[in-house]
Design a protein around this motif. Structure first.
Motif, mmCIF file in Angstrom:
data_model
loop_
_atom_site.group_PDB
_atom_site.id
_atom_site.type_symbol
_atom_site.label_atom_id
_atom_site.label_comp_id
_atom_site.label_asym_id
_atom_site.label_seq_id
_atom_site.Cartn_x
_atom_site.Cartn_y
_atom_site.Cartn_z
ATOM 1 N N LEU A 73 -9.818 28.397 21.814
ATOM 2 C CA LEU A 73 -9.845 29.537 20.994
ATOM 3 C C LEU A 73 -8.332 29.949 20.412
ATOM 4 N N GLU A 74 -7.379 29.462 21.362
ATOM 5 C CA GLU A 74 -5.932 29.644 20.690
ATOM 6 C C GLU A 74 -5.833 28.787 19.599
ATOM 7 N N ASN A 75 -6.353 27.583 19.650
ATOM 8 C CA ASN A 75 -6.243 26.681 18.470
ATOM 9 C C ASN A 75 -6.941 27.071 17.394
ATOM 10 N N ILE A 76 -8.086 27.549 17.409
ATOM 11 C CA ILE A 76 -9.033 27.810 16.054
ATOM 12 C C ILE A 76 -8.387 29.462 15.538
ATOM 13 N N VAL A 77 -7.838 30.105 16.267
ATOM 14 C CA VAL A 77 -7.114 31.358 15.899
ATOM 15 C C VAL A 77 -5.968 30.994 15.106
ATOM 16 N N ALA A 78 -5.008 30.227 15.747
ATOM 17 C CA ALA A 78 -3.916 29.802 14.931
ATOM 18 C C ALA A 78 -4.206 29.304 13.696
ATOM 19 N N LEU A 79 -5.335 28.504 13.459
ATOM 20 C CA LEU A 79 -5.720 27.576 12.147
ATOM 21 C C LEU A 79 -6.097 28.593 11.326
ATOM 22 N N ALA A 80 -6.938 29.847 11.890
ATOM 23 C CA ALA A 80 -7.686 30.643 10.780
ATOM 24 C C ALA A 80 -6.424 31.768 10.374
ATOM 25 N N SER A 81 -5.146 31.485 10.874
ATOM 26 C CA SER A 81 -4.203 32.305 10.213
ATOM 27 C C SER A 81 -3.355 31.890 9.444
ATOM 28 N N GLN A 82 -3.639 30.509 9.340
ATOM 29 C CA GLN A 82 -2.690 29.919 8.368
ATOM 30 C C GLN A 82 -3.029 30.298 6.731
ATOM 31 N N PRO A 83 -2.060 29.959 5.892
ATOM 32 C CA PRO A 83 -2.322 30.779 4.346
ATOM 33 C C PRO A 83 -3.510 29.954 3.824
ATOM 34 N N GLY A 84 -3.964 30.624 2.906
ATOM 35 C CA GLY A 84 -5.115 30.105 2.032
ATOM 36 C C GLY A 84 -6.271 31.160 2.110
ATOM 37 N N ASP A 85 -7.245 30.797 1.104
ATOM 38 C CA ASP A 85 -8.426 31.850 1.029
ATOM 39 C C ASP A 85 -9.392 31.561 2.126
ATOM 40 N N PRO A 86 -10.534 32.230 2.362
ATOM 41 C CA PRO A 86 -11.340 32.162 3.560
ATOM 42 C C PRO A 86 -11.741 30.758 3.547
ATOM 43 N N LEU A 87 -12.355 30.084 2.689
ATOM 44 C CA LEU A 87 -13.025 28.815 2.600
ATOM 45 C C LEU A 87 -11.911 27.817 3.066
ATOM 46 N N GLN A 88 -10.660 27.869 2.614
ATOM 47 C CA GLN A 88 -9.763 27.141 2.785
ATOM 48 C C GLN A 88 -9.485 27.125 4.460
ATOM 49 N N LYS A 89 -9.214 28.354 4.966
ATOM 50 C CA LYS A 89 -9.148 28.469 6.293
ATOM 51 C C LYS A 89 -10.349 27.992 7.197
ATOM 52 N N LEU A 90 -11.649 28.164 6.754
ATOM 53 C CA LEU A 90 -12.772 27.782 7.282
ATOM 54 C C LEU A 90 -12.542 26.040 7.493
ATOM 55 N N ARG A 91 -12.265 25.411 6.397
ATOM 56 C CA ARG A 91 -12.076 24.039 6.553
ATOM 57 C C ARG A 91 -11.341 23.777 7.354
ATOM 58 N N ASN A 92 -9.899 24.268 7.586
ATOM 59 C CA ASN A 92 -8.904 24.137 8.465
ATOM 60 C C ASN A 92 -9.350 24.480 9.980
ATOM 61 N N VAL A 93 -10.315 25.364 10.243
ATOM 62 C CA VAL A 93 -10.674 25.574 11.599
ATOM 63 C C VAL A 93 -11.836 24.334 11.933
ATOM 64 N N ILE A 94 -12.571 24.000 10.956
ATOM 65 C CA ILE A 94 -13.495 22.909 11.436
ATOM 66 C C ILE A 94 -12.866 21.720 11.867
ATOM 67 N N VAL A 95 -12.143 21.209 10.763
ATOM 68 C CA VAL A 95 -11.162 20.104 11.122
ATOM 69 C C VAL A 95 -10.425 20.333 12.371
ATOM 70 N N GLY A 96 -9.759 21.273 12.590
ATOM 71 C CA GLY A 96 -8.958 21.305 13.751
ATOM 72 C C GLY A 96 -9.711 21.367 14.995
ATOM 73 N N HIS A 97 -10.787 22.132 15.006
ATOM 74 C CA HIS A 97 -11.844 22.455 16.166
ATOM 75 C C HIS A 97 -12.302 21.015 16.425
ATOM 76 N N ILE A 98 -12.774 20.083 15.550
ATOM 77 C CA ILE A 98 -13.428 18.923 15.798
ATOM 78 C C ILE A 98 -12.132 17.776 16.495
ATOM 79 N N GLU A 99 -11.017 18.090 15.873
ATOM 80 C CA GLU A 99 -9.946 17.189 16.336
ATOM 81 C C GLU A 99 -9.673 17.623 17.887
ATOM 82 N N HIS A 100 -9.476 19.051 18.096
ATOM 83 C CA HIS A 100 -9.080 19.363 19.404
ATOM 84 C C HIS A 100 -10.226 19.033 20.281
ATOM 85 N N MET A 101 -11.737 19.059 20.135
ATOM 86 C CA MET A 101 -12.630 18.611 20.940
ATOM 87 C C MET A 101 -12.394 17.127 21.415
#
Length: 208
Positions: free
Chosen positions: A81-109
């Motif tokens: 959760l800490e990982n995806i919250v940090a990714l969702a807080s990065q700059p960008g529009d909501p779709l770019q943030k969603l992309r960051n979260v998806i990529v980062g979540h899979i990498e973390h797992m």
């Protein structure tokens, strides 16, 4: 690493390892054994044997095997959760943030595959009230995905016919399944998998 919940701090004497170091070892070994044998197949004796401890010594750190599973799953959830919250807080529009979260979540797992497997396999071994204690009343993990899809739709970036709740459930379900077939050192890197999944998911959401 956070200390186990509900246990008093105690001081060791002589040549005993510091409590924090011993707890970290216990946590790591328990995660490995739950992964190897499953919660039902694992025993506190298995864990004690691998640590080179007496079984009774484990009760210095925990009350029961269920408590130990709770600590493992809670920590895996906290880190994810800490990982995806940090990714969702990065700059960008909501779709770019969603992309960051998806990529980062899979990498973390993929990089924490043992803990991820225990979390996703053994969560239902805990009583419902303990599951809720980990996940939060609003399922905090899923809420990150839901919030981003909802904001993207409000900004006109997601199709009008997309239901954000269903979309967030579909996204989280599909990315979480990666742990079932990913193998370290295999054909695809975690980053490549994350980017491919993000492309596929976003193409299904994006407005014309």
């Amino acid at each position: 690493m956070p200390q186990p919940a509900g246990r008093a701090q105690r001081r060791g004497g002589g040549s005993r390892k510091p409590r924090e170091e011993r707890w970290a070892e216990l946590f790591a070994v328990a995660t490995d054994i739950f992964h190897e044998k499953g919660y039902e197949g694992a025993s506190l004796q298995d864990i004690a044997d691998r640590l080179g401890m007496l079984k009774g010594s484990l009760y210095y750190y925990i009350h029961s095997k269920e408590d130990l599973l709770f600590e493992v799953i809670n920590e895996v959830h906290r880190q994810g959760l800490e990982n995806i919250v940090a990714l969702a807080s990065q700059p960008g529009d909501p779709l770019q943030k969603l992309r960051n979260v998806i990529v980062g979540h899979i990498e973390h797992m993929c990089r924490h595959l043992t803990g991820t497997t225990v979390f996703l396999h053994e969560m239902e071994s805990l009583p419902p009230e303990r599951q809720a204690e980990i996940l939060g009343g609003e399922h905090a993990y899923r809420s990150v995905f839901l919030d981003l899809v909802s904001k993207a739709k409000a900004d006109g970036l997601v199709r009008d016919d997309i239901d954000p709740k269903l979309a967030s459930l579909a996204i989280l379900g599909s990315v979480n399944w990666v742990y079932r077939w990913f193998r370290p050192g295999g054909e695809f890197t975690p980053r490549h998998i994350g980017e491919q999944f993000a492309d596929l998911i976003l193409r299904g959401l994006v407005a014309d």
